[in-house]
Enzyme design. Structure first.
Site, PDB file in Angstrom:
ATOM      1  N   ASP A 117       0.795  -1.231   0.000  1.00  0.00           N
ATOM      2  CA  ASP A 117       0.000   0.000   0.000  1.00  0.00           C
ATOM      3  C   ASP A 117       0.825   1.277   0.000  1.00  0.00           C
ATOM      4  OD1 ASP A 117       1.037  -0.082   2.560  1.00  0.00           O
ATOM      5  OD2 ASP A 117      -0.879   0.058   3.604  1.00  0.00           O
ATOM      6  N   HIS A 118       2.121   1.190   0.320  1.00  0.00           N
ATOM      7  CA  HIS A 118       2.924   2.401   0.500  1.00  0.00           C
ATOM      8  C   HIS A 118       3.622   2.879  -0.773  1.00  0.00           C
ATOM      9  CE1 HIS A 118       2.264   2.327   4.754  1.00  0.00           C
ATOM     10  NE2 HIS A 118       3.258   3.139   5.037  1.00  0.00           N
ATOM     11  N   ASP A 182       3.881  -0.941  11.410  1.00  0.00           N
ATOM     12  CA  ASP A 182       3.395   0.379  11.055  1.00  0.00           C
ATOM     13  C   ASP A 182       2.799   0.977  12.323  1.00  0.00           C
ATOM     14  OD1 ASP A 182       2.444   2.011   8.304  1.00  0.00           O
ATOM     15  OD2 ASP A 182       1.208   2.392  10.072  1.00  0.00           O
ATOM     16  N   ARG A 476      -1.613  12.187  10.330  1.00  0.00           N
ATOM     17  CA  ARG A 476      -0.287  12.729  10.639  1.00  0.00           C
ATOM     18  C   ARG A 476      -0.023  13.886   9.694  1.00  0.00           C
ATOM     19  NH1 ARG A 476       3.459   7.925  11.767  1.00  0.00           N
ATOM     20  NH2 ARG A 476       2.344   7.992  13.737  1.00  0.00           N
ATOM     21  N   SER A 675       6.296   7.400  13.046  1.00  0.00           N
ATOM     22  CA  SER A 675       6.196   6.103  12.400  1.00  0.00           C
ATOM     23  C   SER A 675       6.976   5.024  13.146  1.00  0.00           C
ATOM     24  CB  SER A 675       6.723   6.235  10.966  1.00  0.00           C
ATOM     25  OG  SER A 675       7.012   4.988  10.417  1.00  0.00           O
ATOM     26  N   ARG A 677       8.946   3.043  11.629  1.00  0.00           N
ATOM     27  CA  ARG A 677      10.015   2.614  10.714  1.00  0.00           C
ATOM     28  C   ARG A 677      11.332   2.376  11.430  1.00  0.00           C
ATOM     29  NH1 ARG A 677       9.611   8.213   7.384  1.00  0.00           N
ATOM     30  NH2 ARG A 677       7.471   7.557   7.618  1.00  0.00           N
TER      31      ARG A 677
END
Length: 797
Positions: A117-118, A182, A476, A675, A677
């Protein structure tokens, strides 16, 4: 522990119907097992004390209750948990898979899914954007698909939907525990799941059936009373809460909602609230099991889970009766929100906790001199892309269309459905046509502009770095996040308010009281939005091509070209030497907000998520240097004769790496906000960082640093000692005291700091710090990373 037959038996015990391969949908949870674990914990370490819902789910997932000698202490005790599921999105899955490949495992121990999806960039519209993503990211998709087939992972191709919406539709189940790579994984709390955002290395733990560690959280109770008025939205609940708590207020807490107001909310509405709980720093958010959850489960073809959950509602899927009767005794903190008096809100710009009630927005726009003209209005993202969200916004679009009104001139209106199921259903039910009738562009079922995947380069406001306002239903809004323009101000609000901004073109427009002018020149006021909690005719499945790939092929080869610029096989980080750190230089003293976007930017850099060396070129490029008047991405080199003498943060860091000069980062409050990440931890480690010393950390980022073998420390006196490093940090040489015998019982580590000029020590300081590592986390540190430890243990079997 790591043998494959053991892994399969563990997975089988978790679910009533276990599968050796990937799942299309979640099986019925093994509630009997959860109850057994919980009862055992209650009878021993918990001393039969009443429990909140969050505590019930946590303690029902304790890996080994018998190993605990006393009740967990929130904020101190580390819990070892056995998650039921893992979900990953395509950007973070790359590094997680690369790490899993080094673990020696042959398949995942728990059901796992990957969602593409990213990497879909919003530009021309849904199908064209998905097709283009296959051209630009085929190498990544083929890598992830092959890894999914090899390790028994469900693979959702680009266009199928946003990870959190797909998890809600297919995998979330009340009372279960999921890890997701995520930060908005808590979205599934809207279906009663304890869903926690983590880095890829944490996901690898769960995928390898290794107990996952979490510091026992406190529980913040949010008591909801009343019910939303016609213009109200679940989004307003979390916008108001973020305004109360700020981006740090939920750190160390699980947010648990309770009270009579809960029953008035839809399942997807509760998911919206839980999703954006990430913006207050909370570990996760959760709602008790409600009839709306049961309705949603049945509507999404999971009636068997609903039936099983119905039987658990009173005993397992809600707080104990004593907690409901006297919540002040059992929640660590309580916030009250009256839904009946809650008005729509706008949060922003540049931070998700700057809350302004809708009625005060016009005055605030004038006072703060925000740009009143709305250049873009966007509905979608994982936060607000459900059927109910879109149907309510569409009711406003129909009112405008009937009066010949379209989106305001100069305002772009974009809509992102949450999944292929949502897209197909909104097309069937006329919702898409309602949006298009007023000038909307429907984008792919993907994250798109929410995460910076928005090709807006030709727009003058981006090309010329103009100040402009956008209004979105995203979660965000950090500076430059959405379109790369640091002067784009993003205001977060509900889909209904976004639609009002699209039609008026003004930030100050209040649809509750202000009027629009129709095509005949007559003024009219929008009537309150209406919509359906669930589609009356059920959900449309959508195109078969977007169903998950469920094809377990253990012999599958995973393609990684040696010359690839986007994928790179990982090399293990070096283990700790066993000695104190010495001759360490301060790369940068970070000033103010430094999110994971600042540490490891997304946008155009997303294409390098599977190539650590290339991605490291963006390390800390958004960080402001306290020693250089807040200049961004500019530092002085601490080593005389080493080039560049002054340059970008990654350039100087790379120079240190090549010269074998260890370095550290000094950071402000809530370092690593945002995030999940893990690249924000891996990149500094790759470039030679051995420590990050902060006034405070965001939860996920601190854990990610530990996972990668970087020592995270917190100043014992954050309001004093931070400033030692704000003056000419390039002159400072740091060594440690307390690392060589580091242990979980003594958290003190001292920094012995010398200021060196022309080869002479002119000042010296001793700065006391604290670490928060458990015994297992110290094991990661000593091994060089958590992955190193996993691999060594696997090799020893």
């Amino acid at each position: 522990m790591f043998r494959q037959h053991g892994l399969r038996s563990i997975a089988a015990r978790r679910y009533a119907t276990a599968s050796s391969g990937p799942q299309a949908r979640a099986a019925v949870p093994n509630y009997d097992l959860f109850r057994q674990r919980l009862d055992r914990a209650r009878a021993t370490v918990l001393e039969n004390k009443p429990l909140t819902l969050a505590q019930k789910i946590l303690y029902a997932h304790l890996h080994d209750v018998s190993s605990m000698s006393s009740a967990p202490v929130p904020g101190e005790t580390y819990l070892k948990l056995s998650p039921d599921r893992v979900a990953m999105q395509d950007a973070s899955a790359q590094m997680a898979i690369l790490q899993f490949m080094l673990s020696g495992m042959k398949q995942t121990a728990v059901p796992t899914s990957i969602h593409c999806d990213h990497l879909v960039e919003a530009y021309e519209g849904a199908d064209k954007d998905v097709a283009r993503s296959w051209q630009t990211s085929r190498e990544i998709y083929e890598f992830l698909q092959a890894a999914s087939q090899k390790y028994g992972i469900a693979f959702w191709k680009p266009g199928s939907g946003i990870i959190h919406q797909l998890v809600l539709e297919n995998y979330a189940a009340p009372g279960t525990l999921m890890l997701g790579t995520d930060s908005h994984t808590p979205n599934a709390g809207g279906l009663g799941m304890l869903a926690i955002g983590v880095g890829g290395a944490d996901a690898v733990d769960a995928m390898a059936s290794i107990p996952w560690e979490l510091k026992a959280p406190r529980v913040l109770g949010v008591r909801l009373s009343g019910s939303l008025h016609p213009w109200g939205s679940p989004k307003d609940v979390i916008l108001a809460l973020a305004g109360k708590l700020t981006v740090r207020g939920g750190t160390g807490y699980i947010v648990e909602y309770f009270g009579e107001g809960v029953a008035s909310l839809s399942c997807t509405g509760m998911a919206t609230i839980c999703n954006m709980g990430a913006e207050v720093g909370a570990t996760t958010s959760v709602f008790p099991y409600t009839p709306s959850m049961a309705r949603y489960l049945r509507a999404t073809q999971r009636a068997s889970i609903a039936a099983a959950a119905d039987a658990q509602q009173a005993t397992y899927l809600s707080a104990d009766e004593q907690v409901a009767q006297s919540p002040e005794k059992y929640y660590d903190e309580i916030v009250d929100i009256d839904l009946s008096s809650l008005e729509p809100g706008y949060n922003g710009p540049f931070t998700p906790d700057l809350y302004t009630p809708r009625s005060q927005m016009a005055d605030t726009v004038g006072r703060e001199q925000w740009s009143d003209k709305v250049s873009a209005a966007l509905i979608g993202s994982c936060t607000n892309s459900s059927y109910q969200d879109l149907s309510r916004a569409a009711s406003l679009a129909r009112q405008a269309s009937e009066r010949g009104l379209k989106v305001a001139a100069g305002t772009e209106f974009l809509v992102s459905p949450g999944s292929e199921q949502i897209r197909a259903t909104m097309e069937r039910d006329g919702i898409q046509q309602a949006f298009e009738s007023i000038g909307a562009q429907v984008l792919a079922n993907a994250c798109g502009p929410c995460i910076g995947q928005w090709n807006r380069d030709e727009n003058p406001v981006v090309k010329n770095r103009e100040t402009n306002s956008i209004v979105s239903s995203f979660n965000r809004n950090f500076r430059a996040r959405n379109d790369g323009n640091p002067n784009t101000m993003n205001f977060l609000t509900s889909p209904e308010m976004v639609l009002g901004a699209a039609l008026s073109g003004r930030l100050s427009f209040n649809p509750l009281v202000d009027t629009l002018t129709d095509s005949a020149g007559k003024e009219f006021r929008l009537q309150p939005p209406t919509g359906d909690e669930l589609p009356k005719d059920g959900y449309a499945q959508g195109r078969d091509e977007y169903r998950p790939l469920l094809d377990h092929q253990p012999a599958m080869e995973i393609p990684i070209a040696p010359t690839s610029a986007r994928l790179q096989t990982l090399e293990a980080f070096a283990p700790w030497s066993g000695q104190e750190f010495s001759d360490t230089r301060v790369l940068v003293t970070v000033q103010g907000k430094c999110t994971t976007d600042h540490i490891s930017a997304a946008g155009k850099w997303l294409k390098y998520k599977g190539h650590l060396e290339n991605l490291s070129r963006n390390t800390l490029i958004g960080a402001a240097n306290a020693a250089m008047d807040g200049q961004v991405n500019l530092v002085r080199n601490a080593v005389e004769g080493l080039e560049p003498a002054q340059g970008t943060i990654p350039d100087v860091a790379l120079a240190y790496k090549k010269a074998s000069v260890p370095w550290l980062v000094i950071a402000d409050y809530n370092y690593g906000e945002g995030s999940a990440r893990e690249h924000a931890a891996m990149q500094p480690r790759f470039l030679g960082c051995n420590m990050v010393v902060a006034r405070s950390f965001a939860r996920i980022h601190e854990t990610n640093l530990k996972k990668q073998g970087v020592l995270p420390l917190v100043f014992a006196r954050p309001d004093e000692d931070y400033f030692i490093f704000a003056k000419d940090p390039h002159e400072l040489v740091v060594r440690t005291q307390g690392v060589s015998d580091i242990n979980e019982h003594n958290p003190v580590v001292s920094l012995l700091v010398e200021r060196v000029r022309s080869g002479n020590v002119v000042e010296s300081y001793s700065v006391e710090c604290r670490h928060t590592m458990s015994a297992d986390q110290i094991g990661w540190f000593k091994a060089g990373s958590a992955l190193n430890l996993i691999a060594s243990q696997q090799g020893a079997r």
